[in-house]
Enzyme design. Sequence first.
Site, short mmCIF file in Angstrom:
data_model
loop_
_atom_site.label_atom_id
_atom_site.label_comp_id
_atom_site.label_asym_id
_atom_site.label_seq_id
_atom_site.Cartn_x
_atom_site.Cartn_y
_atom_site.Cartn_z
N HIS A 155 0.84 -1.22 0.00
CA HIS A 155 0.00 0.00 0.00
C HIS A 155 0.86 1.26 0.00
CE1 HIS A 155 0.25 0.96 4.39
NE2 HIS A 155 0.27 -0.35 4.58
N ASP A 192 6.14 0.77 6.66
CA ASP A 192 4.71 0.47 6.52
C ASP A 192 4.06 1.53 5.63
OD1 ASP A 192 2.14 -0.44 6.84
OD2 ASP A 192 1.97 0.11 8.95
N GLU A 242 -5.06 2.08 2.92
CA GLU A 242 -5.08 0.82 3.67
C GLU A 242 -5.25 1.07 5.16
OE1 GLU A 242 -3.07 -2.56 5.94
OE2 GLU A 242 -2.62 -0.42 5.92
N GLU A 243 -4.56 2.10 5.66
CA GLU A 243 -4.44 2.24 7.11
C GLU A 243 -5.77 2.48 7.82
OE1 GLU A 243 -2.09 1.26 8.72
OE2 GLU A 243 -0.21 1.53 7.67
N ASP A 251 3.47 -6.42 3.44
CA ASP A 251 3.06 -5.32 4.31
C ASP A 251 3.39 -5.63 5.77
OD1 ASP A 251 1.97 -2.99 5.27
OD2 ASP A 251 -0.11 -3.74 5.24
N HIS A 274 3.61 2.33 13.09
CA HIS A 274 2.69 3.44 13.36
C HIS A 274 3.29 4.48 14.31
CE1 HIS A 274 -1.05 0.77 12.25
NE2 HIS A 274 -0.13 0.79 11.31
#
Lengths: 468, 468
Positions: free
Chosen positions: B286, B298, B332-333, B360, B431
Amino acid sequence: MTADSDSENYIEPTSRAPVKVFDCKNCDLGSLVEEIASYEDRVQKIIDYVLSGPFKGKTHDELAKFVDTFGARPSGTFDLEKSIDYMIDLTRKEGLNDIVTEELEVPRWERGIETLTMFEPRKKKMDILGLGESVKTPLNGLTAEVVVISNFTHLEDTPDEEIKGKIVLYVPIFTTYVETVIYRKEGAAKASAKGAVASLVRSIAPFSINSPHTGSQNYSDGVEPIPAAAITLEDADMITRLYNRGEKVKVNLIMYSTLETAVSRNTLIDLKGYKDPEKLVIVSGHIDSWDVGQGAMDDGGGMFISWAVPVILRRLKLTPRRTIRTIFWTAEELGFYGAHSYKKSHKSESHNINYIMESDEGTFAPLGLVANGNRKTRCIVAEVLKLFQSINASTLVEDDSPGSDISIFTSNGIPGASLHNDNAKYFWFHHTEGDTMNVETPENLDLCTAFWTAVAYIIADLSVDIPR
Amino acid sequence: MTADSDSENYIEPTSRAPVKVFDCKNCDLGSLVEEIASYEDRVQKIIDYVLSGPFKGKTHDELAKFVDTFGARPSGTFDLEKSIDYMIDLTRKEGLNDIVTEELEVPRWERGIETLTMFEPRKKKMDILGLGESVKTPLNGLTAEVVVISNFTHLEDTPDEEIKGKIVLYVPIFTTYVETVIYRKEGAAKASAKGAVASLVRSIAPFSINSPHTGSQNYSDGVEPIPAAAITLEDADMITRLYNRGEKVKVNLIMYSTLETAVSRNTLIDLKGYKDPEKLVIVSGHIDSWDVGQGAMDDGGGMFISWAVPVILRRLKLTPRRTIRTIFWTAEELGFYGAHSYKKSHKSESHNINYIMESDEGTFAPLGLVANGNRKTRCIVAEVLKLFQSINASTLVEDDSPGSDISIFTSNGIPGASLHNDNAKYFWFHHTEGDTMNVETPENLDLCTAFWTAVAYIIADLSVDIPR
């Protein structure tokens, strides 16, 4: 632990490899060998008391309560003074009343707002930490182009006109602390001499989760002091990549701070020797911390294992021949203010320091001691360490001036040692918001406490003085 | 990688132990074994081209340039759309022109100011990150007492009156991601149902340098949405200790954010098959990221190794039987928006997906694949992986619905795989502001690129379809 030039000789597994391990093969201590071996029962008694007895977990619990209550304890603050009072109360509750504090003047550098924003080639806010005693920027900050500098030779080789009016970013890649901390300490002064308007440094650390590391720095006489801050490894490396691709990197740096002086105190706790009370075995750590994090690792742990020494010996009724003096140094981080003051005011009795110990490089699993001294001294200490094979803490590492605060004593030939411990990750957390209780474990603190207490006891109780 | 309920079946070495490794002992593939073995030369050609040939270091360099240019790429932002345009340009420069983008509506949640300040029992500012799509607080924030909750049973067992008007802090200790992320995802909804005014969660991570981790969360229908944020492990543990000592912990929480919708795009790049062009082997990652860090791990790494597949195959003139489609999923997130949209709009040709792959979960050293499928499917994939013993990437881990975006396909029986890699530290950075190029290395990215390219090529070129 700070990194003043005075203390650049301390040992850190992550900063100085290989460490030099003392070889005691040809030590000839005569009857002292038997005498030292006779402490085995008492060593075991202390280890049992701490690892599985009434003191189990206490160092961790007391340290946690302490840092949770006071948080960071920067030099010159009311929080630091309250924390000193708290430690005195805690000590008195243990029936130890031979406590004095000694006042001294210390710096009070207070961090205000700090922001660094890149706006060319794109906008990005960056986490920074101003360095100790840095001057502030104008209210709207400094807006300037960044020039990336690899090392001081590179700086010297760069024409002044390419530095003038710009912000220097030093990007030393961490090898050892000693090798790289010079860019934090001397970077601003050297950049200013070349006409830079501010100085940034890639944090002095081997690992980061976007975590900037503060620390002390020194301006030079005759050079305009310019704002100085540390940025994260991640941002430093990104700026370096942009710069190396030929991009113009422009930033705005805002820093606010104030610098005053205040009064603080060293704290001295004596467990009087039964035979030679004027002779001292000092165990110590510093009570002040940086203003970020909680100072749990640097140096709450070291202070608490030193606090535990007289507490445990008193509880176990193990009074040594010489006096054990626990010292909580104040204002270490901005330059060993407490230690310098103690050295000066206790000059007349410095010959009475039989041994001086300090823990200020972490309280991870203890491995032994980092010690100075002549061969005889090291032989004695190595013989003592043999009693700690059961907890894997028998290594004696050689260093001519171990410690941070105590290096101003050990570098002058007073025999002493700092705690050698499994601190490979020390600089991951050092001088960051991550210096918290999460770095500490009850098990390691118990091991350090037992080790520290028993070593200090034996040295303070031996029939012979530690030779200078 | 996000953690929607849809994707909770993906494999993470740090989150699910032990992983189930496929045993190919009794596979009976007949002549296919020889056919697969015949790819050895082409595998070596790809490995050489990437590890020591013209592509050496390119994945890292291009990824670095990409994240340095755009930084974070949150769903719904102009930066994300510019980064999509950039990737299309980069692909065209490689002579790949079979590119389409497909529009869809995505959320645009923009983080504003966020502060958490403890003021009882003492003052401490804490670093926090609001959770995705969290509502804001009143302008002056919410001031309330904190109630510490260990798990949802504990919450259920606590009388409503002890929660009402308070801020709930969930303190799950990280075991696996799957086990603990529920407190981030469902915590606010459940706390609100009991009358809490806000919800905080100990960051879902095994390690921290005072680093908060954001992530998505879901409100429940019929329950008042309350502000939701993650705090650091360090602060959560400190508050827990204070709370357990009977201290009243009071905080002020200020959060500002806006939530709108915007249009974004999935990007599809085709390398047409020479024999069965309607049949697809999809490789994907992504392109969006969280708004903190740079989305290098990520999922910049996963996107770039998927980008490299058609680029390298075209350069090496290795055209497979079936079409290789690289997809850069968008948004995506916040909940697989791009993947859901693709699934819907390509429903009529879903039978043509021969195999679907996604990276991912990091691009550390590749170890093999995490794959679903029946025994025959896994036997084929395991046989293919035998060709990667020289780079230690031959392990096939079984999972019924591997991947994050692709899990909405693989969970419905479409055969596919995610990259199995040495990602034990993935959740240290996940994150956070620490998701930067410093997590990536050229060597690992080269290994991932070579592996990913060669696996996709073989599967797309085999004489037989992968069985469903």
